[in-house]
Design a protein around this motif. Structure first.
Motif, PDB file in Angstrom:
ATOM      1  N   PRO A   7       0.820  -1.217   0.000  1.00 42.31           N
ATOM      2  CA  PRO A   7       0.000   0.000   0.000  1.00 42.31           C
ATOM      3  C   PRO A   7       0.852   1.266   0.000  1.00 42.31           C
ATOM      4  CG  PRO A   7      -0.685  -1.512   1.746  1.00 42.31           C
ATOM      5  CD  PRO A   7       0.587  -2.041   1.177  1.00 42.31           C
ATOM      6  N   PRO A   8       0.379   2.303  -0.717  1.00 48.68           N
ATOM      7  CA  PRO A   8       1.089   3.579  -0.680  1.00 48.68           C
ATOM      8  C   PRO A   8       0.885   4.272   0.674  1.00 48.68           C
ATOM      9  CG  PRO A   8      -0.890   3.763  -2.015  1.00 48.68           C
ATOM     10  CD  PRO A   8      -0.757   2.315  -1.621  1.00 48.68           C
ATOM     11  N   LEU A   9       1.646   5.314   0.911  1.00 49.22           N
ATOM     12  CA  LEU A   9       1.635   6.013   2.193  1.00 49.22           C
ATOM     13  C   LEU A   9       0.235   6.477   2.596  1.00 49.22           C
ATOM     14  CD1 LEU A   9       3.310   7.009   4.567  1.00 49.22           C
ATOM     15  CD2 LEU A   9       3.743   9.110   3.289  1.00 49.22           C
ATOM     16  N   HIS A  10      -0.550   7.014   1.660  1.00 55.69           N
ATOM     17  CA  HIS A  10      -1.881   7.500   2.047  1.00 55.69           C
ATOM     18  C   HIS A  10      -2.777   6.363   2.544  1.00 55.69           C
ATOM     19  CE1 HIS A  10      -3.063   6.260  -2.047  1.00 55.69           C
ATOM     20  NE2 HIS A  10      -4.280   6.215  -1.563  1.00 55.69           N
ATOM     21  N   GLN A  11      -2.617   5.170   1.999  1.00 51.06           N
ATOM     22  CA  GLN A  11      -3.401   4.025   2.470  1.00 51.06           C
ATOM     23  C   GLN A  11      -2.918   3.562   3.838  1.00 51.06           C
ATOM     24  OE1 GLN A  11      -3.519   1.091  -0.663  1.00 51.06           O
ATOM     25  NE2 GLN A  11      -5.692   0.801  -0.324  1.00 51.06           N
ATOM     26  N   LEU A  12      -1.619   3.631   4.058  1.00 55.67           N
ATOM     27  CA  LEU A  12      -1.071   3.271   5.366  1.00 55.67           C
ATOM     28  C   LEU A  12      -1.567   4.251   6.431  1.00 55.67           C
ATOM     29  CD1 LEU A  12       2.597   2.391   4.359  1.00 55.67           C
ATOM     30  CD2 LEU A  12       0.692   0.822   4.789  1.00 55.67           C
ATOM     31  N   LEU A  40      -4.402   5.884   6.329  1.00 52.01           N
ATOM     32  CA  LEU A  40      -5.807   5.533   6.557  1.00 52.01           C
ATOM     33  C   LEU A  40      -5.932   4.324   7.486  1.00 52.01           C
ATOM     34  CD1 LEU A  40      -7.715   5.847   3.161  1.00 52.01           C
ATOM     35  CD2 LEU A  40      -8.249   6.977   5.313  1.00 52.01           C
ATOM     36  N   ARG A  41      -5.124   3.315   7.241  1.00 52.12           N
ATOM     37  CA  ARG A  41      -5.157   2.112   8.077  1.00 52.12           C
ATOM     38  C   ARG A  41      -4.819   2.457   9.520  1.00 52.12           C
ATOM     39  NH1 ARG A  41      -2.135  -2.618   9.864  1.00 52.12           N
ATOM     40  NH2 ARG A  41      -3.449  -4.436   9.523  1.00 52.12           N
ATOM     41  N   PHE A  42      -3.782   3.266   9.710  1.00 51.52           N
ATOM     42  CA  PHE A  42      -3.375   3.673  11.044  1.00 51.52           C
ATOM     43  C   PHE A  42      -4.489   4.474  11.732  1.00 51.52           C
ATOM     44  CE2 PHE A  42      -1.406   6.809  13.887  1.00 51.52           C
ATOM     45  CZ  PHE A  42      -0.792   5.962  14.782  1.00 51.52           C
ATOM     46  N   MET A  43      -5.058   5.432  11.012  1.00 50.63           N
ATOM     47  CA  MET A  43      -6.106   6.267  11.613  1.00 50.63           C
ATOM     48  C   MET A  43      -7.341   5.448  11.985  1.00 50.63           C
ATOM     49  SD  MET A  43      -5.871   9.967   9.687  1.00 50.63           S
ATOM     50  CE  MET A  43      -6.035   9.374   8.037  1.00 50.63           C
ATOM     51  N   PRO A  81     -16.350 -11.327   3.949  1.00 49.49           N
ATOM     52  CA  PRO A  81     -16.017 -12.491   3.106  1.00 49.49           C
ATOM     53  C   PRO A  81     -14.513 -12.739   2.972  1.00 49.49           C
ATOM     54  CG  PRO A  81     -17.497 -10.968   1.956  1.00 49.49           C
ATOM     55  CD  PRO A  81     -17.138 -10.324   3.252  1.00 49.49           C
ATOM     56  N   ASP A  82     -13.707 -11.664   3.003  1.00 46.06           N
ATOM     57  CA  ASP A  82     -12.260 -11.808   2.885  1.00 46.06           C
ATOM     58  C   ASP A  82     -11.600 -11.961   4.255  1.00 46.06           C
ATOM     59  OD1 ASP A  82      -9.965 -12.041   1.321  1.00 46.06           O
ATOM     60  OD2 ASP A  82      -9.565  -9.887   1.364  1.00 46.06           O
ATOM     61  N   ARG A  83     -12.397 -11.955   5.310  1.00 50.27           N
ATOM     62  CA  ARG A  83     -11.947 -12.135   6.702  1.00 50.27           C
ATOM     63  C   ARG A  83     -10.965 -11.051   7.159  1.00 50.27           C
ATOM     64  NH1 ARG A  83     -16.025 -14.688   7.877  1.00 50.27           N
ATOM     65  NH2 ARG A  83     -16.144 -16.911   7.662  1.00 50.27           N
ATOM     66  N   GLN A  84     -11.158  -9.831   6.674  1.00 53.62           N
ATOM     67  CA  GLN A  84     -10.294  -8.727   7.063  1.00 53.62           C
ATOM     68  C   GLN A  84     -10.888  -7.970   8.253  1.00 53.62           C
ATOM     69  OE1 GLN A  84      -7.249  -8.358   5.848  1.00 53.62           O
ATOM     70  NE2 GLN A  84      -7.666 -10.100   4.512  1.00 53.62           N
ATOM     71  N   PHE A  85     -10.018  -7.365   9.056  1.00 52.53           N
ATOM     72  CA  PHE A  85     -10.470  -6.534  10.165  1.00 52.53           C
ATOM     73  C   PHE A  85     -11.154  -5.289   9.602  1.00 52.53           C
ATOM     74  CE2 PHE A  85      -6.621  -8.366  12.521  1.00 52.53           C
ATOM     75  CZ  PHE A  85      -7.372  -9.368  13.101  1.00 52.53           C
ATOM     76  N   LEU A  86     -11.976  -4.642  10.423  1.00 53.87           N
ATOM     77  CA  LEU A  86     -12.745  -3.480   9.971  1.00 53.87           C
ATOM     78  C   LEU A  86     -11.836  -2.357   9.472  1.00 53.87           C
ATOM     79  CD1 LEU A  86     -15.441  -2.081   9.556  1.00 53.87           C
ATOM     80  CD2 LEU A  86     -15.423  -1.438  11.976  1.00 53.87           C
ATOM     81  N   TYR A  87     -10.742  -2.088  10.184  1.00 50.10           N
ATOM     82  CA  TYR A  87      -9.877  -0.987   9.755  1.00 50.10           C
ATOM     83  C   TYR A  87      -9.162  -1.314   8.456  1.00 50.10           C
ATOM     84  CZ  TYR A  87      -6.892  -3.653  13.023  1.00 50.10           C
ATOM     85  OH  TYR A  87      -6.245  -4.643  13.716  1.00 50.10           O
ATOM     86  N   ASP A  88      -8.876  -2.592   8.188  1.00 52.14           N
ATOM     87  CA  ASP A  88      -8.299  -2.968   6.895  1.00 52.14           C
ATOM     88  C   ASP A  88      -9.325  -2.792   5.782  1.00 52.14           C
ATOM     89  OD1 ASP A  88      -5.554  -3.799   7.250  1.00 52.14           O
ATOM     90  OD2 ASP A  88      -6.332  -5.432   8.476  1.00 52.14           O
ATOM     91  N   PHE A  89     -10.539  -3.198   6.043  1.00 55.90           N
ATOM     92  CA  PHE A  89     -11.621  -3.062   5.062  1.00 55.90           C
ATOM     93  C   PHE A  89     -11.818  -1.593   4.690  1.00 55.90           C
ATOM     94  CE2 PHE A  89     -16.155  -2.337   4.241  1.00 55.90           C
ATOM     95  CZ  PHE A  89     -16.331  -3.133   3.114  1.00 55.90           C
ATOM     96  N   LEU A  90     -11.873  -0.718   5.697  1.00 57.37           N
ATOM     97  CA  LEU A  90     -12.112   0.701   5.453  1.00 57.37           C
ATOM     98  C   LEU A  90     -10.923   1.379   4.756  1.00 57.37           C
ATOM     99  CD1 LEU A  90     -13.872   1.641   8.801  1.00 57.37           C
ATOM    100  CD2 LEU A  90     -14.929   1.439   6.535  1.00 57.37           C
ATOM    101  N   ALA A  91      -9.716   0.909   5.026  1.00 56.25           N
ATOM    102  CA  ALA A  91      -8.526   1.503   4.405  1.00 56.25           C
ATOM    103  C   ALA A  91      -8.209   0.889   3.043  1.00 56.25           C
ATOM    104  CB  ALA A  91      -7.322   1.336   5.328  1.00 56.25           C
TER     105      ALA A  91
END
Length: 173
Positions: free
Chosen positions: A93-98, A100-103, A150-160
């Motif tokens: 992931p690029p910096l802006h996605q990272l 988002l994930r952190f936030m 369906p992909d079993r990702q955490f909520l913050y991963d899904f949103l980012a």
């Protein structure tokens, strides 16, 4: 381009427990510096001191995660459990996605439980231990989401738009 398989929930939770220890060490360093800073800021304003402490904690956490994610695409805990971080296109992931994930992770893992605790203590006058237990209930939200996704990702991963992927399977091919 091959799509990396999603890592199992059990391995992600194990890595999360290890990650909590590492973040605890980062927090301890930030707390020492915050304490030193508070010595100078408390006579000026306790609000300013509290604000500086929050900014310092978030800054240290962001530095830890950003440095690891940008250099290796994974933290030490993720390396141990052979978990990688990818976006939906299966690249780092690029910096802006990272960011988002952190936030999003901070919102769901730190801020919502803290606000729940403060609200339970202030508005309902619940004792500290009861409020703490009830506030921890909110941690089910980001991690329990993985059971519904369906992909079993955490909520913050899904949103980012990020995914935790299994690198162990890739090494076997």
């Amino acid at each position: 381009m091959t799509r990396f398989p999603t890592v199992s929930l059990k391995r992600r939770l194990a890595a999360l427990m290890y990650e909590m220890l590492l973040v605890g060490a980062v927090t301890a360093i930030a707390a020492i510096l915050s304490g030193i800073l508070a010595i100078f800021l408390n006579p000026v304003s306790t609000y300013l001191s509290s604000f500086a402490t929050c900014i310092l904690m978030l800054g240290f956490w962001w530095y830890y995660f950003r440095t690891n994610w940008l250099q290796k695409g994974q933290t030490l805990a993720m390396q141990t459990w052979k978990i990688g971080l990818a976006n939906r296109q299966n690249v780092q992931p690029p910096l802006h996605q990272l960011r988002l994930r952190f936030m999003w992770a901070c919102v769901f893992v730190v801020f919502i439980p803290m606000l729940a605790y403060a609200g339970l203590r202030h508005f309902l006058n619940i004792p500290p231990m009861g409020a703490f237990g009830a506030a921890l209930f909110w941690l089910i939200l980001p991690w329990g989401f993985a059971l519904l996704n369906p992909d079993r990702q955490f909520l913050y991963d899904f949103l980012a738009g990020t995914r935790l992927v299994d690198l162990k399977k890739d090494g076997n091919k």
